[in-house]
Structures are given as structure tokens and as C-alpha cells.
Design an enzyme around this catalytic site. Structure first.
Site, PDB file in Angstrom:
ATOM      1  N   ALA A 104     -14.460  47.815 -12.756  1.00 43.96           N
ATOM      2  CA  ALA A 104     -15.851  47.375 -12.702  1.00 43.96           C
ATOM      3  C   ALA A 104     -16.537  47.492 -11.346  1.00 43.96           C
ATOM      4  O   ALA A 104     -17.767  47.556 -11.292  1.00 43.96           O
ATOM      5  CB  ALA A 104     -15.946  45.920 -13.183  1.00 43.96           C
ATOM      6  N   ARG A 132     -12.585  45.454  -3.243  1.00 44.80           N
ATOM      7  CA  ARG A 132     -13.654  45.881  -4.141  1.00 44.80           C
ATOM      8  C   ARG A 132     -13.960  44.799  -5.171  1.00 44.80           C
ATOM      9  O   ARG A 132     -15.107  44.626  -5.588  1.00 44.80           O
ATOM     10  CB  ARG A 132     -13.259  47.190  -4.832  1.00 44.80           C
ATOM     11  CG  ARG A 132     -13.339  48.390  -3.912  1.00 44.80           C
ATOM     12  CD  ARG A 132     -12.766  49.640  -4.543  1.00 44.80           C
ATOM     13  NE  ARG A 132     -13.364  49.973  -5.830  1.00 44.80           N
ATOM     14  CZ  ARG A 132     -14.523  50.598  -5.988  1.00 44.80           C
ATOM     15  NH1 ARG A 132     -15.217  50.963  -4.914  1.00 44.80           N
ATOM     16  NH2 ARG A 132     -14.981  50.881  -7.196  1.00 44.80           N
ATOM     17  N   ASP A 172     -14.755  52.957 -17.038  1.00 43.56           N
ATOM     18  CA  ASP A 172     -15.415  53.850 -16.081  1.00 43.56           C
ATOM     19  C   ASP A 172     -14.400  54.126 -14.983  1.00 43.56           C
ATOM     20  O   ASP A 172     -14.370  53.465 -13.957  1.00 43.56           O
ATOM     21  CB  ASP A 172     -16.672  53.181 -15.526  1.00 43.56           C
ATOM     22  CG  ASP A 172     -17.438  54.084 -14.578  1.00 43.56           C
ATOM     23  OD1 ASP A 172     -17.749  55.223 -14.975  1.00 43.56           O
ATOM     24  OD2 ASP A 172     -17.720  53.660 -13.446  1.00 43.56           O
ATOM     25  N   CYS A 225     -17.578  60.084 -13.149  1.00 38.98           N
ATOM     26  CA  CYS A 225     -18.633  60.703 -12.346  1.00 38.98           C
ATOM     27  C   CYS A 225     -18.102  62.018 -11.782  1.00 38.98           C
ATOM     28  O   CYS A 225     -18.244  62.301 -10.596  1.00 38.98           O
ATOM     29  CB  CYS A 225     -19.127  59.767 -11.250  1.00 38.98           C
ATOM     30  SG  CYS A 225     -17.850  59.187 -10.116  1.00 38.98           S
TER      31      CYS A 225
END
Length: 458
Positions: A104, A132, A172, A225
Site C-alpha cells: 500500500a 514506508r 499493486d 507501473c
């Protein structure tokens, strides 16, 4: 931009006639954007500077964000690149669902999920790297969520806690980052021709854990990405081949969005249901999104149902009970500040009080950096409310508020003591500015003592 020669050769081969336009796009400036928090007042100052709407995200705008503006500090906006915004729209979580954002940090997609859910139900936001994860927790606090638990776990450990638990899971994944080269050129320094395959192997392990946590009938969204087929279509093809209960769900394509490319994997035509965002076709960075649904029964079940296992506590904070004295201190605070507040599940981590969402029975055994809404801190015979509570609470349910001017707000976030209205009685007050909650202050004989966290002051 000086791209690696091997990267150029790879995409010249894959894209053919499209390659020149694709490679030229890396010389264009990266695109900026932000999303508006629908749970807070309109960020007028930032909206006035927007350069346009993001057509596929109702709350998305193009333009730059001032990180020290009132709009940003109060959580009314979140800076996010436009292509990345589409992931949350594809996940499309509903209020009341149980949702997991497995990888996340830093929180852009997570805050989007919170908004789509209207902060109702349960959102578990996980990040394996502690630094993070702390950034993730801070960004979610600023956004103002009460129904989110932030964990700092590996996917392998998390799967033991939540078998077949979530209605929707966003994966993700950490990837080779090819789609961010324009925005973050440093990513090219560790790129090699073999790096995408290495990433793909790690991603499959994460996906395998995610599927163990998905309810039968649940939805899994996989995003990267990167442009690399190894991490995109080939991983989607691997999921379909490995888990017969999974089917791909078509994703709506807006102008400039591309289908997935079956020919870059095993030729399965279903792979075209995924979406690719190429910077030479759309005003954004590179992204890949695939959406899957797990069969409701039978062969779709990835694991058999089992009771939730409790692990021996290994790390992080210990979940404690709330003492009678602590309950009374918090009750007294609520009685004169927010008398209608009804907590879900009160718990303490040391002297810190949290309200844990009702949809989760325990965080025991988890490294939960934020096991719910941080309500405040117990000190000797008193309770001090937390910034997180100020940023999440509806001001309409509070009885004590002081509205600050913009200049007073700037003094407040600097850590200065403020002058308060002489006619008000002593005690805690919610501080607001231009319709935004900004923190707490304690009025003592006409002076507002500053409780804005020292680490956030500027």
C-alpha cells in the site's frame, strides 16, 4: 532522456511501428495531478490552480500540489499521478466491504479506496517495509480515516491471519518501474534486461498469498507501473492458468487507454480485458491493470475454510485491554467534547488509545502500526486527544470548536501558542480553518496551548 540500450531494443521489438512515439514520450515532462477528498470541504485554493480534470476519475484533477498548503496538510487533497488514479476506480470497493491493499505505501491508492468506501467497512493497508509503512500511516491519518488498519507484514505472514477474509484485494506490486522512468529517472540505474523477470517471480509469490485471503466470489485487482510483459500479461496469464477458479473481468477503456496484449503472453484472448496506459497515448505515466473474479464455490475456492489462527506475538506493539481508569478518562473527554461518539472496539497499545474497526476481531499477532483510529494518549490522570481524531471526526458532532484565521493556522503548524477567545471556558477544542479540521488545542485562561505534533511542524 538517456534510456538503457537494452530497454530501447526490447520495446522496438515489441512495439514495432509504435516504438518511435513510445520512446520519444520519455522526453516529455512527467504529468502531475491530485485527487480531492470527498469527505472534506472543497480545496478551493488548489482547485483554482488545477489545469484540468482527469476524465476517468470523478475526484481527479491535473496540476501541481503545494505540500505545505492548508488543503494538503488538512487532508483535503492527495498528490497522485493521473494514470495511477485509475487503479482505485477499477477496484471500485463498496461501503461496508472488507478490502485489502496488500502493497500500500505510500498511500495514494489506499486513500482512493477509503474515499470509494466512504470510510465504511474495513480497509487493511499493508506494507512490508517499515519506513514506508510509517509514511503510509501518516498519509492515511492526514486523509482522515477511521476504518483503516495499517499493518507492517510480509504477504506470507498476513495470509495466515486472514484466510478467505476479504471481498476485494488490490495487489499493486513492487515492480521494475519502467512506467515511472520519466518521473523517477533514478529507476533506470538498477534496471537490467533480467530485472523484470526477477520482479515477476516475486510478484507471483505475493499473488499466491493474496488469493489465499480472497473470499470465494471476491475481486482481485493486479496492477503495476511497468511496461514489461513479464510482469504484466505474463503474470495475468500465469494467474489464469494456475487458478482455474479465476476469470478476468473487462475493464472500461477511456480514450487513450489500450487493451492488454495477449500476444505478449500465451495468446489467451482474455488478456485483452486488461488495460495498459502508455504515455504516448494518454496524458499520464505507464500503468498496467488487470481485474479478476474468483468463483463463488467449488473449484474457485483457493483454500478450504479454516479458523483464524493466532500467532505468538513476534514484533510490534502488544494489544492491551483498556483499564477502568482509562475508560473513565476517555468517557469524560467524550462527554463534554463529542457526547454522541460511539467507539467500535477500544484498545490500547501501551498508553495509546485506538478505536478498532468492528469488522476485525483482533490485531493480536500482527505488527499493526495503526490498529484503527488513533484517539489519543493517556498521561497521568488525563487524556490528550490525537491529531488523527481531529482529522477524522465530523466537526458537527463536536461541541467545542475554535476557528482559526489562515495566519493563525500558519502559526499553529509552526508550533506557536495562540490567543483564544476570552469568552470561552478552559479545556480542549477542535481547531478549524476555512472549514477544515486542523488539530487540537487546549485553552487555558485565554491562551491556546499548541498540541500539533512536533515532528510535523513547519
Amino acid at each position: 532522456m538517456k534510456l538503457p540500450d537494452a530497454f530501447i531494443n526490447k520495446y522496438q521489438h515489441l512495439l514495432g511501428d509504435e516504438a518511435p512515439a513510445f520512446l520519444t514520450s520519455f522526453d516529455q515532462p512527467a504529468t502531475g495531478g491530485f485527487r480531492v477528498n470527498p469527505a472534506k470541504a472543497a480545496p478551493t485554493a488548489t482547485l483554482d490552480r488545477a489545469t484540468g480534470k482527469v476524465e476517468y476519475v470523478p475526484t481527479g484533477y491535473r496540476g501541481a500540489v503545494d505540500g505545505k498548503s492548508l488543503d494538503h496538510v488538512a487532508g483535503a487533497i492527495y498528490s497522485q499521478e493521473p494514470s495511477a488514479m485509475y487503479v482505485g476506480e477499477v477496484v471500485a470497493p463498496q461501503p461496508g466491504e472488507r478490502v485489502l491493499d496488500l502493497c500500500a505505501a505510500p498511500g495514494g491508492k489506499t486513500t482512493h479506496l477509503v474515499a470509494k468506501m466512504k470510510d465504511q467497512g474495513l480497509l487493511v493497508a499493508n506494507e512490508i517495509f517499515r519506513k514506508r509503512a510509517l509514511v503510509l500511516a501518516e498519509n492515511l491519518e492526514r486523509w482522515g480515516t477511521a476504518q483503516t488498519v495499517v499493518t507492517n507484514e510480509s504477504s506470507a505472514d498476513l495470509e495466515k491471519q486472514f484466510p478467505q477474509f476479504f471481498d476485494r484485494i488490490l495487489v499493486d506490486v513492487p515492480c521494475s518501474g519502467e512506467g515511472m522512468f520519466r518521473k523517477e529517472p533514478a529507476g533506470m540505474e538498477y534496471w537490467t534486461p533480467d530485472y523484470p523477470a526477477e520482479c515477476a517471480n516475486r510478484q507471483r509469490k505475493i499473488l499466491a498469498s493474496a488469493l489465499k485471503m480472497l473470499k470465494p466470489g471476491g475481486t482481485l485487482v493486479y496492477s503495476t507501473c511497468t511496461f514489461a510483459p513479464e510482469e504484466d500479461e505474463q503474470n495475468a496469464a500465469w494467474l489464469l492458468a494456475t487458478y482455474p477458479g479465476l476469470t478476468m473481468v473487462p475493464i472500461k477503456k477511456y480514450p487513450g487507454m489500450d487493451d492488454g496484449r495477449p500476444e505478449w503472453a500465451d495468446g489467451n484472448p482474455d488478456l485483452a480485458k486488461a488495460v495498459r496506459l502508455f504515455p504516448h497515448h494518454i496524458a499520464g505515466e505507464g500503468h498496467f491493470i488487470a481485474k479478476f473474479q474468483l468463483a463463488a464455490t467449488g473449484s474457485g475456492s483457493v483454500i478450504s475454510g479454516q479458523a483464524k489462527k493466532k500467532k505468538k506475538h513476534r514484533k510490534g506493539h502488544q494489544q492491551d485491554g483498556v483499564t477502568k481508569e482509562q475508560r473513565q478518562l476517555f468517557s469524560d473527554f467524550c462527554q463534554w467534547f463529542m457526547p454522541d461518539y460511539q467507539p467500535h472496539q477500544l484498545l490500547t497499545y501501551g498508553d495509546q488509545l485506538y478505536d478498532m474497526p468492528a469488522e476485525i476481531s483482533s490485531v493480536e499477532g500482527l505488527t499493526a502500526l495503526r490498529p484503527g483510529l488513533h484517539l489519543g494518549t493517556f498521561k497521568k490522570r488525563r487524556f490528550e486527544p490525537a491529531l488523527a481524531l481531529a482529522l477524522a471526526i465530523d466537526p458537527a458532532v463536536t461541541t467545542r470548536r475554535i476557528d482559526l484565521s489562515t495566519e493563525q493556522w500558519r502559526s499553529y503548524v509552526h508550533g506557536d501558542v495562540l490567543s483564544g477567545p476570552a469568552e470561552l471556558s478552559n479545556g480542549w477544542y477542535l481547531l478549524t480553518c476555512q472549514g477544515f479540521n486542523v488539530g487540537f488545542g487546549k485553552l487555558v485562561n485565554g491562551t491556546v496551548k499548541n498540541f500539533y505534533p512536533k515532528g510535523l511542524r513547519f
